[in-house]
Design a protein around this motif. Structure first.
Motif, short mmCIF file in Angstrom:
data_model
loop_
_atom_site.label_atom_id
_atom_site.label_comp_id
_atom_site.label_asym_id
_atom_site.label_seq_id
_atom_site.Cartn_x
_atom_site.Cartn_y
_atom_site.Cartn_z
N TRP A 24 0.83 -1.20 0.00
CA TRP A 24 0.00 0.00 0.00
C TRP A 24 0.86 1.26 0.00
N SER A 28 0.76 3.92 -3.02
CA SER A 28 0.20 5.25 -2.76
C SER A 28 1.27 6.34 -2.69
N GLY A 32 2.42 7.30 -6.45
CA GLY A 32 1.61 8.51 -6.53
C GLY A 32 2.36 9.80 -6.27
N TRP A 52 -2.74 8.94 -12.65
CA TRP A 52 -3.76 7.92 -12.42
C TRP A 52 -3.55 7.22 -11.08
N GLN A 55 -4.52 9.54 -8.21
CA GLN A 55 -5.94 9.85 -8.09
C GLN A 55 -6.82 8.62 -7.89
N GLN A 56 -6.56 7.55 -8.63
CA GLN A 56 -7.45 6.40 -8.58
C GLN A 56 -6.75 5.08 -8.31
N SER A 58 -4.24 4.11 -6.45
CA SER A 58 -3.98 3.73 -5.05
C SER A 58 -5.27 3.32 -4.35
N ILE A 59 -6.40 3.91 -4.72
CA ILE A 59 -7.68 3.52 -4.13
C ILE A 59 -8.06 2.11 -4.58
N TYR A 60 -7.90 1.82 -5.86
CA TYR A 60 -8.19 0.48 -6.37
C TYR A 60 -7.31 -0.57 -5.70
N PHE A 62 -5.91 -0.32 -2.77
CA PHE A 62 -6.33 -0.43 -1.37
C PHE A 62 -7.54 -1.35 -1.23
N VAL A 63 -8.53 -1.19 -2.09
CA VAL A 63 -9.71 -2.04 -2.04
C VAL A 63 -9.33 -3.49 -2.33
#
Length: 85
Positions: A24, A28, A32, A52, A55-56, A58-60, A62-63
């Motif tokens: 992670w 991130s 990022g 990318w 913005q997105q 690192s979220i993907y 993480f999930v």
């Protein structure tokens, strides 16, 4: 559960957590922020890859890590015979 088995279970749990937290962090913070410029040489969906990830991506990731953690903990619970019945 014996104290030795409990200690082994806890060690395996901490190892899993450390590996997932490192992934992670790399995605991130590394992708990022630190490696944004080299990654911007590539594009994903019309956007620079560094942008990318910031913005997105690192979220993907993480999930995805949440689901990976849940699956790995289920396997760990079964291995140490502490799974839910």
């Amino acid at each position: 559960m014996t104290p030795e088995k409990r200690a082994d279970y806890w060690s395996a749990n901490l190892l899993l957590l450390m590996v997932l937290l490192i992934i992670w962090f790399v995605v991130s913070f590394g992708f990022g922020i630190l490696l944004v410029e080299p990654l911007n040489a590539f594009h994903l969906g019309g956007y620079p890859l560094g942008f990318w990830f910031a913005q997105q991506g690192s979220i993907y990731v993480f999930v995805a890590l949440i689901f990976i953690y849940a699956a790995a903990m289920n396997k760990l619970d079964i291995k140490f015979d502490v799974g839910e019945e």
